[in-house]
Design an enzyme around this catalytic site. Sequence first.
Site, PDB file in Angstrom:
ATOM      1  N   THR A  19      25.436  -3.255   6.270  1.00  0.00           N
ATOM      2  CA  THR A  19      25.447  -4.722   6.243  1.00  0.00           C
ATOM      3  C   THR A  19      26.893  -5.228   6.136  1.00  0.00           C
ATOM      4  OG1 THR A  19      25.384  -4.884   3.817  1.00  0.00           O
ATOM      5  CG2 THR A  19      23.241  -4.775   4.932  1.00  0.00           C
ATOM      6  N   TYR A 148      40.631 -10.475  -7.474  1.00  0.00           N
ATOM      7  CA  TYR A 148      40.452 -10.592  -8.932  1.00  0.00           C
ATOM      8  C   TYR A 148      40.464  -9.227  -9.627  1.00  0.00           C
ATOM      9  CZ  TYR A 148      35.280 -10.329  -8.177  1.00  0.00           C
ATOM     10  OH  TYR A 148      34.005  -9.969  -7.825  1.00  0.00           O
TER      11      TYR A 148
HETATM   12  C1  HXC Z   1      22.491 -11.392 -14.678  1.00  0.00           C
HETATM   13  C2  HXC Z   1      21.462  -9.602 -13.650  1.00  0.00           C
HETATM   14  C3  HXC Z   1      21.446 -10.308 -12.417  1.00  0.00           C
HETATM   15  C4  HXC Z   1      21.996 -11.631 -12.397  1.00  0.00           C
HETATM   16  C5  HXC Z   1      20.527  -8.370 -12.107  1.00  0.00           C
HETATM   17  N1  HXC Z   1      20.880  -8.410 -13.401  1.00  0.00           N
HETATM   18  N2  HXC Z   1      20.865  -9.501 -11.487  1.00  0.00           N
HETATM   19  N3  HXC Z   1      21.978 -10.134 -14.762  1.00  0.00           N
HETATM   20  N4  HXC Z   1      22.496 -12.128 -13.554  1.00  0.00           N
HETATM   21  N5  HXC Z   1      22.016 -12.352 -11.270  1.00  0.00           N
HETATM   22  C6  HXC Z   1      20.655  -7.393 -14.412  1.00  0.00           C
HETATM   23  C7  HXC Z   1      19.181  -7.092 -14.574  1.00  0.00           C
HETATM   24  O1  HXC Z   1      18.544  -8.012 -15.459  1.00  0.00           O
HETATM   25  C8  HXC Z   1      19.211  -5.672 -15.146  1.00  0.00           C
HETATM   26  O2  HXC Z   1      19.526  -5.664 -16.518  1.00  0.00           O
HETATM   27  C9  HXC Z   1      20.405  -5.064 -14.437  1.00  0.00           C
HETATM   28  O3  HXC Z   1      21.229  -6.150 -13.995  1.00  0.00           O
HETATM   29  C10 HXC Z   1      19.995  -4.241 -13.222  1.00  0.00           C
HETATM   30  O4  HXC Z   1      19.230  -5.069 -12.366  1.00  0.00           O
HETATM   31  P1  HXC Z   1      18.353  -4.481 -11.184  1.00  0.00           P
HETATM   32  O5  HXC Z   1      17.819  -5.618 -10.406  1.00  0.00           O
HETATM   33  O6  HXC Z   1      17.411  -3.451 -11.711  1.00  0.00           O
HETATM   34  O7  HXC Z   1      19.496  -3.669 -10.366  1.00  0.00           O
HETATM   35  P2  HXC Z   1      19.482  -3.042  -8.939  1.00  0.00           P
HETATM   36  O8  HXC Z   1      18.101  -3.084  -8.302  1.00  0.00           O
HETATM   37  O9  HXC Z   1      20.145  -1.731  -9.071  1.00  0.00           O
HETATM   38  O10 HXC Z   1      20.379  -4.059  -8.054  1.00  0.00           O
HETATM   39  C11 HXC Z   1      21.785  -4.138  -8.230  1.00  0.00           C
HETATM   40  C12 HXC Z   1      22.289  -5.575  -8.196  1.00  0.00           C
HETATM   41  C13 HXC Z   1      21.816  -6.320  -6.914  1.00  0.00           C
HETATM   42  C14 HXC Z   1      23.810  -5.523  -8.283  1.00  0.00           C
HETATM   43  C15 HXC Z   1      21.753  -6.334  -9.404  1.00  0.00           C
HETATM   44  O11 HXC Z   1      22.317  -7.630  -6.900  1.00  0.00           O
HETATM   45  C16 HXC Z   1      22.231  -5.615  -5.672  1.00  0.00           C
HETATM   46  O12 HXC Z   1      21.545  -4.692  -5.208  1.00  0.00           O
HETATM   47  N6  HXC Z   1      23.360  -6.003  -5.037  1.00  0.00           N
HETATM   48  C17 HXC Z   1      23.915  -5.379  -3.817  1.00  0.00           C
HETATM   49  C18 HXC Z   1      24.514  -6.382  -2.880  1.00  0.00           C
HETATM   50  C19 HXC Z   1      25.584  -7.244  -3.510  1.00  0.00           C
HETATM   51  O13 HXC Z   1      25.586  -7.552  -4.689  1.00  0.00           O
HETATM   52  N7  HXC Z   1      26.511  -7.677  -2.653  1.00  0.00           N
HETATM   53  C20 HXC Z   1      27.553  -8.589  -3.041  1.00  0.00           C
HETATM   54  C21 HXC Z   1      28.869  -7.949  -2.964  1.00  0.00           C
HETATM   55  S1  HXC Z   1      29.992  -9.268  -2.906  1.00  0.00           S
HETATM   56  P3  HXC Z   1      18.368  -5.505 -17.662  1.00  0.00           P
HETATM   57  O14 HXC Z   1      19.138  -5.423 -18.934  1.00  0.00           O
HETATM   58  O15 HXC Z   1      17.533  -6.736 -17.542  1.00  0.00           O
HETATM   59  O16 HXC Z   1      17.626  -4.239 -17.329  1.00  0.00           O
HETATM   60  C22 HXC Z   1      31.355  -8.976  -3.735  1.00  0.00           C
HETATM   61  C23 HXC Z   1      32.413 -10.021  -3.447  1.00  0.00           C
HETATM   62  C24 HXC Z   1      33.489 -10.143  -4.445  1.00  0.00           C
HETATM   63  O17 HXC Z   1      31.469  -8.047  -4.470  1.00  0.00           O
HETATM   64  C25 HXC Z   1      34.541 -11.221  -4.197  1.00  0.00           C
HETATM   65  C26 HXC Z   1      34.197 -12.450  -3.463  1.00  0.00           C
HETATM   66  C27 HXC Z   1      35.369 -13.363  -3.212  1.00  0.00           C
HETATM   67  P1  NAP Z   2      27.114  -6.700   1.166  1.00  0.00           P
HETATM   68  O1  NAP Z   2      26.714  -6.845   2.600  1.00  0.00           O
HETATM   69  O2  NAP Z   2      26.136  -7.097   0.125  1.00  0.00           O
HETATM   70  O3  NAP Z   2      27.604  -5.210   0.954  1.00  0.00           O
HETATM   71  C1  NAP Z   2      27.292  -4.413  -0.129  1.00  0.00           C
HETATM   72  C2  NAP Z   2      26.709  -3.127   0.387  1.00  0.00           C
HETATM   73  O4  NAP Z   2      26.613  -2.201  -0.679  1.00  0.00           O
HETATM   74  C3  NAP Z   2      25.324  -3.269   0.999  1.00  0.00           C
HETATM   75  O5  NAP Z   2      25.327  -2.691   2.286  1.00  0.00           O
HETATM   76  C4  NAP Z   2      24.414  -2.454   0.072  1.00  0.00           C
HETATM   77  O6  NAP Z   2      23.402  -1.817   0.842  1.00  0.00           O
HETATM   78  C5  NAP Z   2      25.411  -1.470  -0.525  1.00  0.00           C
HETATM   79  N1  NAP Z   2      25.023  -0.979  -1.849  1.00  0.00           N
HETATM   80  C6  NAP Z   2      24.745  -1.706  -2.961  1.00  0.00           C
HETATM   81  N2  NAP Z   2      24.427  -0.905  -3.980  1.00  0.00           N
HETATM   82  C7  NAP Z   2      24.519   0.378  -3.514  1.00  0.00           C
HETATM   83  C8  NAP Z   2      24.320   1.653  -4.105  1.00  0.00           C
HETATM   84  N3  NAP Z   2      23.959   1.790  -5.378  1.00  0.00           N
HETATM   85  N4  NAP Z   2      24.511   2.753  -3.323  1.00  0.00           N
HETATM   86  C9  NAP Z   2      24.878   2.630  -2.018  1.00  0.00           C
HETATM   87  N5  NAP Z   2      25.080   1.445  -1.413  1.00  0.00           N
HETATM   88  C10 NAP Z   2      24.903   0.334  -2.157  1.00  0.00           C
HETATM   89  O7  NAP Z   2      28.437  -7.566   0.877  1.00  0.00           O
HETATM   90  P2  NAP Z   2      29.868  -7.620   1.581  1.00  0.00           P
HETATM   91  O8  NAP Z   2      30.357  -9.002   1.382  1.00  0.00           O
HETATM   92  O9  NAP Z   2      29.830  -7.041   2.945  1.00  0.00           O
HETATM   93  O10 NAP Z   2      30.728  -6.684   0.619  1.00  0.00           O
HETATM   94  C11 NAP Z   2      31.367  -5.503   1.089  1.00  0.00           C
HETATM   95  C12 NAP Z   2      32.547  -5.171   0.199  1.00  0.00           C
HETATM   96  O11 NAP Z   2      33.528  -6.195   0.291  1.00  0.00           O
HETATM   97  C13 NAP Z   2      32.218  -5.037  -1.275  1.00  0.00           C
HETATM   98  O12 NAP Z   2      32.990  -4.004  -1.837  1.00  0.00           O
HETATM   99  C14 NAP Z   2      32.656  -6.357  -1.843  1.00  0.00           C
HETATM  100  O13 NAP Z   2      32.958  -6.296  -3.205  1.00  0.00           O
HETATM  101  C15 NAP Z   2      33.888  -6.603  -0.999  1.00  0.00           C
HETATM  102  N6  NAP Z   2      34.317  -7.997  -0.961  1.00  0.00           N
HETATM  103  C16 NAP Z   2      33.604  -8.888  -0.224  1.00  0.00           C
HETATM  104  C17 NAP Z   2      34.045 -10.186  -0.166  1.00  0.00           C
HETATM  105  C18 NAP Z   2      33.336 -11.222   0.652  1.00  0.00           C
HETATM  106  O14 NAP Z   2      33.684 -12.383   0.571  1.00  0.00           O
HETATM  107  N7  NAP Z   2      32.365 -10.869   1.477  1.00  0.00           N
HETATM  108  C19 NAP Z   2      35.190 -10.562  -0.872  1.00  0.00           C
HETATM  109  C20 NAP Z   2      35.877  -9.618  -1.631  1.00  0.00           C
HETATM  110  C21 NAP Z   2      35.426  -8.322  -1.650  1.00  0.00           C
HETATM  111  P3  NAP Z   2      21.921  -1.453   0.273  1.00  0.00           P
HETATM  112  O15 NAP Z   2      21.364  -2.719  -0.274  1.00  0.00           O
HETATM  113  O16 NAP Z   2      21.220  -0.923   1.489  1.00  0.00           O
HETATM  114  O17 NAP Z   2      22.136  -0.411  -0.763  1.00  0.00           O
END
Ligand code: HXC
Ligand code: NAP
Length: 286
Positions: A19, A148
């Site tokens: 993704t 950050y």
């Molecule tokens: C507070 C939260 C929460 C939320 C989950 N938790 N979501 N707490 N606010 N929004 C807590 C849950 O209550 C739980 O704690 C623990 O986190 C684990 O939650 P799960 O749902 O069981 O986790 P999991 O299924 O492993 O999913 C991981 C995840 C989810 C991180 C929570 O969002 C995910 O899969 N994300 C992947 C994609 C993603 O986040 N992409 C964005 C990257 S962008 P408890 O104590 O209740 O058990 C990025 C950009 C940075 O990084 C910079 C931008 C400028």
């Molecule tokens: P994204 O599409 O949500 O990418 C996150 C990816 O991580 C997903 O493909 C997800 O796939 C995978 N992932 C999450 N948990 C995982 C696990 N436990 N094991 C393996 N894979 C896992 O978001 P994105 O914006 O493209 O972010 C990509 C990178 O850029 C990240 O490191 C993010 O911090 C960084 N970044 C993004 C931005 C922005 O503005 N977009 C800014 C600064 C930094 P599955 O759900 O299939 O696991």
Amino acid sequence: MFKERCLEGRTAIVTGGGTGLGLSMALKFADLGANLVIASRSLEHVESAAERVRERGAKAIAVACDVRKFEEVEAMMDRAEEDLGSVDILVNNAAGNFLCPTEDLTPNAFATVIGIVLQGSFHCTLAAGRKMIASGKGGTMLNILTSYAWTGSGFVVPSAAAKAGVLAMTRSLAVEWAKYKIRVNGIAPGPFPTEGAWAALLPTPEMAEAAKNKIPLKRFGEHEELANLAVYLVSDYSGYITGDTVTIDGGEWLAGAGEFNQLAMADPAAVKPLIAAMRSGQKKGG
Ligand code: HXC
Ligand code: NAP
């Protein structure tokens, strides 16, 4: 921008490559001749991405792998070597993130983000690094960070702490593993539109607009811009660069740091008379 097929014969592993930015980097690498391992938790994400890579004429394998689990990561690296011949490029891109007031976090919420970003990146680095060392050929590693990582940021403390850890790992291993011909660099993106980041951090149009207005270049990044930078950093083009992290954010983080930068964001028609009045007042006052 690059010589055709400049990544020919190399195998790149992109975590979270199904993704968002990971997928954009994977497709760009494929266009330049690399073979791909696309890995993340969801088989659906990685299989559809691998299919898109194959449509571009490159080899690709899709691996369901949770980077928090070292045994799954090791198995993925073994498959990469068996099916595609080597492990040459690792992109630690997988991430998890959400906005949350820190006092409302649970320990497991913190551990979850640290587990994906910091431990997950370490697991992949360790498993890929061992293969690169054993091959005698070395390789390149690219860690996807965020600005950050060094400024810190409220409301994303687990992510900020994890990315800061990965930044330290980037610099540490650049030195420690240079003798094995392994280079380790980072990219610190500002906001790039992806479904994952927008859902986690900028869910409303108002929040997205406010984020855009903070950026001196007044726009979000384009995936192509980040993918080109990634190619540069994982390829021989950057052969003498290691331990560095390149910011690609339209000037965003510096704009927030400089004492008087808010003046650059205001209308010059209002700012210039204000500064002129200050100057004439200064003269009058001697
Ligand atoms: C507070 C939260 C929460 C939320 C989950 N938790 N979501 N707490 N606010 N929004 C807590 C849950 O209550 C739980 O704690 C623990 O986190 C684990 O939650 P799960 O749902 O069981 O986790 P999991 O299924 O492993 O999913 C991981 C995840 C989810 C991180 C929570 O969002 C995910 O899969 N994300 C992947 C994609 C993603 O986040 N992409 C964005 C990257 S962008 P408890 O104590 O209740 O058990 C990025 C950009 C940075 O990084 C910079 C931008 C400028
Ligand atoms: P994204 O599409 O949500 O990418 C996150 C990816 O991580 C997903 O493909 C997800 O796939 C995978 N992932 C999450 N948990 C995982 C696990 N436990 N094991 C393996 N894979 C896992 O978001 P994105 O914006 O493209 O972010 C990509 C990178 O850029 C990240 O490191 C993010 O911090 C960084 N970044 C993004 C931005 C922005 O503005 N977009 C800014 C600064 C930094 P599955 O759900 O299939 O696991």
